[in-house]
Motif scaffolding. Structure first.
Motif, mmCIF file in Angstrom:
data_model
loop_
_atom_site.group_PDB
_atom_site.id
_atom_site.type_symbol
_atom_site.label_atom_id
_atom_site.label_comp_id
_atom_site.label_asym_id
_atom_site.label_seq_id
_atom_site.Cartn_x
_atom_site.Cartn_y
_atom_site.Cartn_z
ATOM 1 N N UNK A 401 -42.330 -19.377 -67.614
ATOM 2 C CA UNK A 401 -42.389 -19.517 -66.165
ATOM 3 C C UNK A 401 -43.665 -18.864 -65.674
ATOM 4 N N UNK A 402 -44.323 -19.469 -64.694
ATOM 5 C CA UNK A 402 -45.527 -18.814 -64.167
ATOM 6 C C UNK A 402 -45.209 -17.453 -63.559
ATOM 7 N N UNK A 403 -43.927 -17.232 -63.237
ATOM 8 C CA UNK A 403 -43.576 -16.015 -62.509
ATOM 9 C C UNK A 403 -43.013 -14.901 -63.383
ATOM 10 N N UNK A 404 -42.893 -15.160 -64.681
ATOM 11 C CA UNK A 404 -42.415 -14.110 -65.599
ATOM 12 C C UNK A 404 -43.295 -14.148 -66.842
ATOM 13 N N UNK A 405 -44.407 -13.433 -66.867
ATOM 14 C CA UNK A 405 -45.306 -13.541 -68.025
ATOM 15 C C UNK A 405 -44.595 -13.182 -69.331
ATOM 16 N N UNK A 406 -44.880 -13.940 -70.374
ATOM 17 C CA UNK A 406 -44.286 -13.672 -71.686
ATOM 18 C C UNK A 406 -44.614 -12.256 -72.149
ATOM 19 N N UNK A 407 -45.834 -11.809 -71.849
ATOM 20 C CA UNK A 407 -46.253 -10.473 -72.272
ATOM 21 C C UNK A 407 -45.332 -9.414 -71.665
ATOM 22 N N UNK A 408 -44.966 -9.611 -70.420
ATOM 23 C CA UNK A 408 -44.042 -8.687 -69.757
ATOM 24 C C UNK A 408 -42.670 -8.728 -70.425
ATOM 25 N N UNK A 409 -42.205 -9.944 -70.741
ATOM 26 C CA UNK A 409 -40.895 -10.072 -71.392
ATOM 27 C C UNK A 409 -40.895 -9.398 -72.761
ATOM 28 N N UNK A 410 -42.043 -9.491 -73.472
ATOM 29 C CA UNK A 410 -42.150 -8.821 -74.780
ATOM 30 C C UNK A 410 -41.984 -7.321 -74.644
#
Ligand SMILES: [Cu+2]
Length: 556
Positions: A401-410
């Motif tokens: 999602x453009x609003x939840x960066x994968x890097x943040x989720x990691x």
């Protein structure tokens, strides 16, 4: 080994991103940087720290990606919406802070909503403390090539391309070519009396692959993407989207014999930049796109032959010989899209470890259930899968999602990302990297990965990996390269994968983060030809990387 580079200085730059109207004959809102198209050239030294304040004046979100830079330790500065950041909202700003590394010729561009196809591009030149082929040139010139579309890519063309009314997935065909923002037969490159010139060519097009030559001169290639190569001589070369090629010329070697007798000696010659028209899915001599409004009585068709002038002195002058005379345009070398692979050797030998992991990516295009042709890696088209929010598993499902960066989720769940670990399959004796259902591939930190791209499409595609460069081991056009040049492969960040062919790449996953791997043709990105490499989430935590959440309005 390459000589050690020195520590750099801090370079502060302010970029305002806004619509601009560079051509009086066009009402198209071009996306400019500081109201220029292309954007201003950033010229710095390797290892300088760049602090680039980006102010968004567009009526929509934006971002800037610094192509080819590794972003080690600054993984959140890569500018890839959805992977490393949320878009910068209108009337907001963000400062990108990162090291200018590695050195070489590269570019920056938008990474959101087709803005790069509408003009959001600019050169990024990173000088090395020591340039291995410095003796071959005294001065340098940069040419940034773009496809020009009369229509707005981020609205009209995008919605037409991805619609049931385009069942054959015809990509929008450019209406023109602009180099350094100038159309054919209007760009003068002045040598100012210098004889030894380095050209840095950047293909910043949304779609087209080009060949480049200069009348009567041999081109000595010295750099591919950001990798110095041992100088080798060609009469022309191919450059696919997002790739860069540096070459040197010696004007002392120009021979007036190309000027027909009876004409005055010439003080300028043609630089020929030619779109490789056979890659277009239609006959450009007769094609009228269905999205065109029929207001033009006599449509002009796209001319793939672009001419610029290289003038020997400092004042603009036209060649004295005709542009289309016999023999002035050298024939393209056979197998042109891949001459680099056989001719180019890296200037510095690198230590190439043996692979211990395998990743096969099958590229295909086909219609989805709503009648829209999409692009797939391993039957997954990126970004358009519905989110599964009903999962009750403890493992963390990554969301695109453009609003939840994968890097943040990691960083939120470094130990529990819901992607299967590598397993042995029938494809390879090495463990194969796996993905979830959404195109996220989990790669162990430090893995040496052989990527095998199998292209089932009849078009050639330029694939780019963020955060890394990779060795190009072989392609279907030059399978012998693997054994011929073992231990001496060239590293690039963008590889041209032959039509209905394959390429084999290798990289060392030593840069933890969320890195996109995608076709760099903007239309194919829109169609979903992306994957995300989730590299070493635990190592990211161990390196004490902290993701500073952006202001809330960025991610709404
Ligand atoms: Cu593509």
């Amino acid at each position: 080994m390459a000589p050690m580079a020195t520590e750099g200085v801090v370079r502060k730059i302010t970029f305002t991103v806004d619509n601009t109207y560079p051509y009086p004959q066009s009402s198209k809102p071009v996306v400019g940087v500081n109201y220029a198209f292309p954007g201003p050239t950033i010229e710095v030294n390797e290892n300088d720290t760049l602090q680039i304040r980006v102010i968004n004046k567009l009526p929509q979100g934006t971002t800037l990606h610094w192509h080819g830079l590794f972003q080690r330790g600054t993984q959140d500065m890569d500018g890839a919406v959805g992977a490393t950041q949320c878009p910068i909202p209108p009337n907001a700003e963000m400062t990108y802070t990162f090291k200018a590394f590695p050195g070489g010729t590269t570019w920056y561009h938008g990474h959101y909503l087709d803005q790069y196809a509408d003009g959001l591009v600019g050169p990024l030149i990173i000088h090395r403390a020591y340039e291995p082929s410095q003796a071959l040139y005294r001065t340098e010139r940069t040419l940034i090539i773009t496809d020009w579309y009369n229509d707005v890519c981020r609205t009209t063309l995008n919605s037409w391309y991805l619609s049931p009314s385009n069942p054959d997935a015809i990509e929008p065909i450019p209406d023109g070519i602009a180099v350094n923002g100038k159309f054919s037969e209007s760009l003068f490159v002045n040598a100012n009396g210098e004889k030894l010139i380095r050209f840095r060519i950047i293909n910043a097009a949304a779609f087209s692959m080009y060949t480049v030559s200069i009348d009567g001169l041999q081109l000595k290639i010295i750099e591919l993407d950001q990798t110095p190569v041992k100088p080798y001589t060609v009469s022309s070369f191919a450059i696919n989207v997002a790739q860069r090629v540096s070459f040197c010329v010696d004007l002392n070697q120009f021979n007036q014999s190309i000027v027909p007798s009876g004409l005055a000696p010439t003080k300028s010659i043609y630089i020929r930049i030619t779109a490789m028209a056979d890659m277009y899915p239609v006959d450009i001599a007769t094609y009228i796109p269905p999205y065109k409004t029929p207001s033009v009585l006599f449509p002009t068709f796209f001319n793939p032959s672009y001419l610029a002038y290289l003038t020997f002195g400092s004042s603009n002058s036209l060649p004295t010989y005709p542009a289309h005379q016999e023999g002035s345009n050298p024939p393209p070398p056979g197998n042109i899209s891949d001459t680099n692979l056989l001719d180019a050797r890296p200037f510095y030998r690198t230590n190439i470890p043996n692979a211990n992991h395998y990743l096969k990516l099958v590229v295909d295009f086909y219609e989805d259930s709503s009648g829209i042709v999409r692009a797939y890696f391993n039957d997954i088209t990126y970004g358009s899968n519905p989110l599964n929010l009903t999962s009750t598993k403890k493992l963390k499902k990554l969301r695109s999602s453009p609003n939840i960066p994968l890097l943040y989720q990691m960083t939120q769940a470094p130990n529990g990302i819901d992607i299967p670990p590598p397993i042995i399959t029938s494809d390879s004796p090495l463990p194969s990297i796996q993905s979830d259902k959404y195109g996220h591939y989990l790669i162990p930190y430090g893995a040496v990965v052989d990527i095998y791209i199998e292209n089932r499409d009849a078009g050639e595609h330029p694939f780019h990996l963020h955060g890394y460069s990779f060795w190009i081991i072989a392609t279907s056009e030059n399978p012998q390269a693997e054994n011929l040049y073992a231990g001496d492969y060239v590293q690039r960040d963008t590889v041209s994968v032959p039509a209905s062919g394959w390429a084999k790449l290798r990289f060392v996953a030593n840069n933890p983060g969320a890195w996109l791997f995608h076709c760099h043709i903007e239309w194919h990105m829109d169609a979903g030809l992306l994957a995300a490499f989730i590299v070493g989430p635990q190592q990211l935590a161990a390196q004490k990387f902290t993701y500073v959440p952006p202001p809330k309005k960025f991610c709404q």
